[in-house]
Write an enzyme that holds these catalytic residues in place. Structure first.
Site, PDB file in Angstrom:
ATOM      1  N   HIS A  26       0.816  -1.267  -0.071  1.00 13.09           N
ATOM      2  CA  HIS A  26      -0.071  -0.074  -0.156  1.00 13.09           C
ATOM      3  C   HIS A  26       0.766   1.413   0.098  1.00 13.09           C
ATOM      4  CE1 HIS A  26      -3.289  -2.499   2.290  1.00 13.09           C
ATOM      5  NE2 HIS A  26      -3.420  -2.718   0.840  1.00 13.09           N
ATOM      6  N   TYR A  75       3.932   0.458   4.759  1.00  6.63           N
ATOM      7  CA  TYR A  75       4.738  -0.487   5.342  1.00  6.63           C
ATOM      8  C   TYR A  75       3.759  -2.004   5.682  1.00  6.63           C
ATOM      9  CZ  TYR A  75       6.303   3.961   6.930  1.00  6.63           C
ATOM     10  OH  TYR A  75       6.454   5.310   6.823  1.00  6.63           O
ATOM     11  N   HIS A  76       3.156  -2.116   4.292  1.00  6.69           N
ATOM     12  CA  HIS A  76       2.137  -3.396   4.315  1.00  6.69           C
ATOM     13  C   HIS A  76       2.692  -4.200   3.247  1.00  6.69           C
ATOM     14  CE1 HIS A  76      -1.001  -0.518   5.845  1.00  6.69           C
ATOM     15  NE2 HIS A  76      -0.335  -0.652   6.913  1.00  6.69           N
ATOM     16  N   PRO A  77       3.978  -4.625   3.104  1.00  6.28           N
ATOM     17  CA  PRO A  77       4.298  -5.520   2.023  1.00  6.28           C
ATOM     18  C   PRO A  77       3.652  -7.089   2.065  1.00  6.28           C
ATOM     19  CG  PRO A  77       6.308  -5.122   3.219  1.00  6.28           C
ATOM     20  CD  PRO A  77       4.989  -4.365   3.754  1.00  6.28           C
TER      21      PRO A  77
END
Length: 538
Positions: free
Chosen positions: A294, A473-475
């Site tokens: 995201h 920070y949503h990998p």
């Protein structure tokens, strides 16, 4: 060579849950290997302290992505937790499960057992929802979810009114029946302290004699006998250790490090591994591919009334809120950067929300080099409204650079590399200005600071969000789940295709990203993954 039933690599959001669930019966012994150290640190336990951990190498991998054309050539900072609890120990604590359709998409992609109705039971079982139990929410679980509605800043309430005026419904629970609308975020805190996966799951498990947790253990490769994983090799205090397991090795190192460990162990694209001098154990070119993340941006305004800037910046304000926190575990330090938020559709013809909102009652336009200045905001009253895309169509990759386990992998996000992602972000930033123009909040605005009133044309708006956007920070999806080894890395049972005794259970297995913050989904994956592992034991 010590032998356990299960070896879990990574004590993060999923790994902590696995350790607790796999050891709960007392039947199986569990070894957890964590590259980082203890989570018993003040700025980890204090909720707003995550500003201090954002660049701290003692608790953070501090990865850096490659320069990205989609982000105007910027090289994005990628914080990931290197600590008990993983990224749940350094994140913003927002608890959002994702939309019903996200999990139904997982199921419909060929992953039975992962639809919304399937995962709802896990979500309800693992949580203790402060607001009470319902058909959607659970009570009595190990993870405490805090209701912040009575604690937010007055400006947050103006934001909610502006959202209603802009046509969005009020949503009392983003983890309930529907995501759409504006509301107050729930947080993983309890009694003013962070409720990380380590605190909720791992710490209770560590009291059991058959659970062994080793910190500062850098796993370098998986050990195989033929096509079966039998253990791992790790380095601790300069010493190389090999340890075996009787049942399974489970990678829970996250979307960055789980594919890295597979490739270091000879599982991946044959051409890549051969070029790095790594012996091929099993060919699967999907390892490290299909990266989704995201992307977010903030718009910032100067306010005509005080915000948290005037509390958190001066020394006397820091002293005041510090005493408030130390004595009562309350006040701004007991909360997150993001108080309000929501989900909306950039186009009303869309079937579901495609953008997430974040309302922050302070601003950080003037950052200090190498610092995320949450505890040192701007000297003037300010607030920000941010957003991030829920289901980007851009895809990136994460791969090792060499055979050296100590070298950070190459992260290539490919941000805004599709026309769809650019178009929906353009519509989204225009909606931020619409929000700010609503009668509830417009009177408290003195001026727009970022990007500023001179940025008006579509071309300028796109240039601005390329320059200022970055990961939120949503990998996920670098070891994605699927029924076919030609397009995925693990099966719906989370076993690595073509290998035995090896699973991946963390956010890297998501077939596609969820709508919202990913920590809840990662914890659920650990819970449901443990159920699957236990079912498969014979």
């Amino acid at each position: 060579m010590q032998t356990h039933d299960f070896i879990i690599v990574g004590a993060g959001s999923a790994g902590s849950v696995l350790a607790e669930r796999l050891s709960a019966s007392g039947k199986y012994s569990v070894l957890v290997l964590e590259a980082g150290g203890t989570d018993r640190r003040f700025y980890v336990q204090m909720p707003l302290g995550y500003g201090k951990t954002f660049f701290d190498p003692a608790v953070n991998w501090n990865f850096r992505a490659e320069p990205d054309p989609g982000l105007a050539g910027n090289s994005d900072h990628w914080p990931r937790g290197k600590i008990l609890g993983g990224s749940s120990s350094i994140n913003a604590m927002v608890w959002v499960r994702g939309a019903r359709e996200d999990y139904d998409d997982w199921r419909d992609a060929g992953n039975p057992g992962w639809g919304h109705d399937d995962v709802l039971a896990a979500f309800r079982a693992l949580e203790h929802n402060e607001s009470g139990e319902s058909e959607w929410r659970g009570r009595g679980g190990p993870l405490h979810v805090c209701d912040m509605r009575e604690k937010v800043h007055p400006l947050t309430r103006l934001y909610l009114q502006a959202g209603l005026q802009a046509g969005l419904p009020l949503n009392e629970d983003f983890n309930g029946e529907s995501q759409e609308g504006v509301g107050v975020y729930q947080l993983t805190t309890r009694n003013g302290r962070r409720m990380s996966a380590a605190r909720a799951f791992l710490r209770p498990a560590m009291k059991r004699k058959h659970v062994h947790v080793v910190t500062n253990a850098h796993v370098s490769r998986i050990l195989f006998e033929g096509h079966r994983a039998v253990g791992v090799e790790y380095v601790r205090n300069g010493q190389t250790v090999q340890t075996r397991c009787g049942r399974e090795v489970i990678l829970s190192a996250g979307a960055v490090c789980s594919p890295k460990l597979l490739e270091l162990s000879g599982v991946g694209d044959p051409a890549l591994l051969k070029g790095l001098g790594i012996e091929l154990r099993h060919a699967n070119a999907n390892v490290g591919e299909h990266l989704q993340d995201h992307l977010g941006i903030n718009y910032t305004w100067k306010a005509r009334q005080k915000t948290l800037n005037q509390v958190l910046r001066p020394w006397w304000g820091k002293a005041l809120v510090g005493m408030q926190y130390l004595l009562a575990r309350s006040g701004p330090l007991s909360m997150s950067l993001n108080q309000g938020g929501g989900f909306f559709r950039t186009d009303p013809t869309r079937s579901r929300p495609n953008m997430q909102l974040y309302f922050q009652v302070f601003s950080t336009v003037l950052p200090r080099p190498g610092e995320r200045p949450i505890l040192s905001p701007d000297p003037w009253p300010g607030f920000s409204i941010g957003l991030s895309n829920c289901r980007p169509s851009s895809r990136g990759a994460i791969h090792i650079r060499s055979a050296d386990p100590a070298e950070a992998p190459k992260i290539v996000p490919n941000a805004f590399s599709t026309n769809n992602d650019v178009a929906e972000m353009l519509d989204a930033v225009k909606f931020l200005r619409k929000l700010a123009s609503m009668p509830a909040i417009a009177p408290v605005i003195a001026e727009e600071v970022l990007p500023g009133p001179s940025v008006q044309s579509d071309e300028d708006l796109v240039a601005d969000f390329r320059k200022r956007s970055g990961t939120v920070y949503h990998p996920v999806s670098t070891c994605r789940m699927g029924p076919d080894a030609a397009t995925s890395v693990v099966t719906p049972r989370l076993k690595v295709h073509g290998l035995e005794g090896l699973r991946v259970i963390d956010a890297s297995v998501f077939p596609s990203n969820v709508s919202g913050n990913t920590n809840a989904a990662a914890i659920m994956t650990g819970w449901k993954g443990a159920e699957i592992v236990l079912e498969d034991q014979v």
